[in-house]
Structure formats: C-alpha cells, structure tokens
Design a protein around this motif. Structure first.
Motif, PDB file in Angstrom:
ATOM      1  N   GLY A 215       0.654  -1.667   0.245  1.00  0.00           N
ATOM      2  CA  GLY A 215       0.090   0.013  -0.060  1.00  0.00           C
ATOM      3  C   GLY A 215       1.085   1.352  -0.099  1.00  0.00           C
ATOM      4  N   ALA A 216       1.655   1.327   0.800  1.00  0.00           N
ATOM      5  CA  ALA A 216       2.705   2.326   1.310  1.00  0.00           C
ATOM      6  C   ALA A 216       3.611   2.641   0.060  1.00  0.00           C
ATOM      7  CB  ALA A 216       3.744   2.076   2.053  1.00  0.00           C
ATOM      8  N   MET A 217       3.573   1.627  -1.037  1.00  0.00           N
ATOM      9  CA  MET A 217       4.956   1.505  -2.316  1.00  0.00           C
ATOM     10  C   MET A 217       3.726   1.905  -3.205  1.00  0.00           C
ATOM     11  SD  MET A 217       6.438  -1.677  -4.882  1.00  0.00           S
ATOM     12  CE  MET A 217       7.423  -1.616  -3.222  1.00  0.00           C
ATOM     13  N   GLU A 218       2.245   2.036  -3.347  1.00  0.00           N
ATOM     14  CA  GLU A 218       1.289   2.528  -4.252  1.00  0.00           C
ATOM     15  C   GLU A 218       1.256   3.611  -4.013  1.00  0.00           C
ATOM     16  OE1 GLU A 218      -1.993  -0.732  -3.761  1.00  0.00           O
ATOM     17  OE2 GLU A 218      -0.849  -1.993  -4.852  1.00  0.00           O
TER      18      GLU A 218
ATOM     19  N   ASN B 132      11.792  -3.243  -2.601  1.00  0.00           N
ATOM     20  CA  ASN B 132      12.457  -2.167  -2.037  1.00  0.00           C
ATOM     21  C   ASN B 132      13.027  -1.731  -2.940  1.00  0.00           C
ATOM     22  OD1 ASN B 132      12.560   0.081  -0.594  1.00  0.00           O
ATOM     23  ND2 ASN B 132      13.826  -0.541   1.594  1.00  0.00           N
ATOM     24  N   VAL B 133      14.479  -2.292  -3.068  1.00  0.00           N
ATOM     25  CA  VAL B 133      15.489  -2.089  -4.037  1.00  0.00           C
ATOM     26  C   VAL B 133      14.850  -1.062  -5.389  1.00  0.00           C
ATOM     27  CG1 VAL B 133      17.647  -1.875  -5.043  1.00  0.00           C
ATOM     28  CG2 VAL B 133      17.561  -2.418  -2.566  1.00  0.00           C
ATOM     29  N   LYS B 134      14.205  -2.024  -6.293  1.00  0.00           N
ATOM     30  CA  LYS B 134      13.651  -1.845  -7.397  1.00  0.00           C
ATOM     31  C   LYS B 134      12.138  -1.139  -7.268  1.00  0.00           C
ATOM     32  CE  LYS B 134      16.534  -5.329  -9.466  1.00  0.00           C
ATOM     33  NZ  LYS B 134      16.190  -6.577  -9.773  1.00  0.00           N
ATOM     34  N   ASN B 135      11.436  -0.686  -5.561  1.00  0.00           N
ATOM     35  CA  ASN B 135      10.283  -0.698  -5.706  1.00  0.00           C
ATOM     36  C   ASN B 135       9.135  -0.765  -6.839  1.00  0.00           C
ATOM     37  OD1 ASN B 135       8.544   1.701  -4.514  1.00  0.00           O
ATOM     38  ND2 ASN B 135       8.556   2.352  -6.045  1.00  0.00           N
ATOM     39  N   GLU B 136       9.506  -2.630  -6.503  1.00  0.00           N
ATOM     40  CA  GLU B 136       8.444  -3.464  -7.292  1.00  0.00           C
ATOM     41  C   GLU B 136       8.011  -4.443  -6.834  1.00  0.00           C
ATOM     42  OE1 GLU B 136      11.150  -5.226  -9.682  1.00  0.00           O
ATOM     43  OE2 GLU B 136      11.580  -4.689 -11.250  1.00  0.00           O
ATOM     44  N   ILE B 137       6.308  -4.113  -7.243  1.00  0.00           N
ATOM     45  CA  ILE B 137       5.772  -4.901  -6.231  1.00  0.00           C
ATOM     46  C   ILE B 137       5.560  -6.607  -6.763  1.00  0.00           C
ATOM     47  CG2 ILE B 137       3.158  -5.511  -6.000  1.00  0.00           C
ATOM     48  CD1 ILE B 137       2.465  -2.609  -6.258  1.00  0.00           C
ATOM     49  N   ALA B 138       5.734  -7.129  -7.381  1.00  0.00           N
ATOM     50  CA  ALA B 138       5.783  -8.164  -7.676  1.00  0.00           C
ATOM     51  C   ALA B 138       6.647  -9.274  -6.626  1.00  0.00           C
ATOM     52  CB  ALA B 138       6.371  -8.847  -8.809  1.00  0.00           C
ATOM     53  N   PRO B 139       7.269  -8.499  -6.150  1.00  0.00           N
ATOM     54  CA  PRO B 139       8.574  -9.147  -5.263  1.00  0.00           C
ATOM     55  C   PRO B 139       7.110  -9.487  -4.032  1.00  0.00           C
ATOM     56  CG  PRO B 139       9.941  -8.285  -6.291  1.00  0.00           C
ATOM     57  CD  PRO B 139       8.344  -8.195  -6.716  1.00  0.00           C
TER      58      PRO B 139
END
Length: 126
Positions: A44-47, A99-106
């Motif tokens: 959620g924070a990433m989105e 975290n590093v790549k800011n990707e949701i898939a992992p």
C-alpha cells in the motif's frame, strides 16, 4: 492523542499480551501473520509513493522472516528445517529487491510463499 494513535497503542498492548500467553506454535503463527500484514502495508505504501514508510515496513517484514529463520532447529529439524531456512533466506532477498527496485511483484511472491507455509503450519495440531 488522536484515535489512530490510541488504536495502535491498544493493538501493541493486545499483541504483547497474546504473545505472553502464547504457545511456541502460536508465536510462529503470530510472526507469520505479522509478516503478511507488513508486506500488505508495504504494498500500500509503495502504491501511494510513500517511500520511507515502504522501506520501514519491508524492513520489519525482513526482520520477521529473520525471526522465523532463527526459530528453526537446523540440528533436529533435518531436511525440512534446512529447506525452510533456504526459503526464508530467499524471501528476505526478494523483499530487499522489492524495496530497492520499488516493485510489487516480489512482495506478492513472498506473501504467496509465506501464506503457503502458514497454511501448512496452521494445519499442524498442537
């Protein structure tokens, strides 16, 4: 004190009280629940573009995965414990990549793996 702060304090006290009375089996369940919650919150924070919060939540999830690894008895647990150790190590690596790549898939991958392990753990009768 606002309502959200009060609610978080209540949840913290409630969780601590549950942990004091919990069996080792229940403690592992609580760790897994906490890991899944932190991963969902990180997503959620990433989105929402909340970079600092995302990093903090992923860090907490990695810490929880580390706690699960520390709980393994590699001497007595045999192949199962060794496989779980490798899986938890993989999960921590994937969370770091998310975290590093800011990707949701992992995040989704690790949540799925953790849910699968939790399903097996929950099926163990005490």
């Amino acid at each position: 004190m606002n309502a959200m702060t009060a609610m978080r304090q209540y949840q913290t006290v409630n969780t601590q009280a549950q942990a004091v009375d919990a069996s080792p089996h229940r403690l592992i369940q609580m760790l897994m629940d906490g890991g899944l919650t932190r991963i969902a919150q990180a997503r959620g924070a990433m989105e929402r573009g909340q970079v600092a919060l995302k990093g903090e939540l992923i860090g907490k999830a990695i810490g929880i995965i580390g706690g699960l690894r520390e709980g393994l008895d590699l001497q007595k647990g045999g192949e199962l414990a060794a496989n779980l150790d490798s899986l938890y190590q993989y999960m921590a690596t994937r969370l770091l990549q998310a975290n590093v790549k800011n990707e949701i898939a992992p995040l989704e991958e690790v949540a799925g793996l953790l849910r699968e392990v939790k399903t097996g753990w929950d099926a163990i009768s005490q």
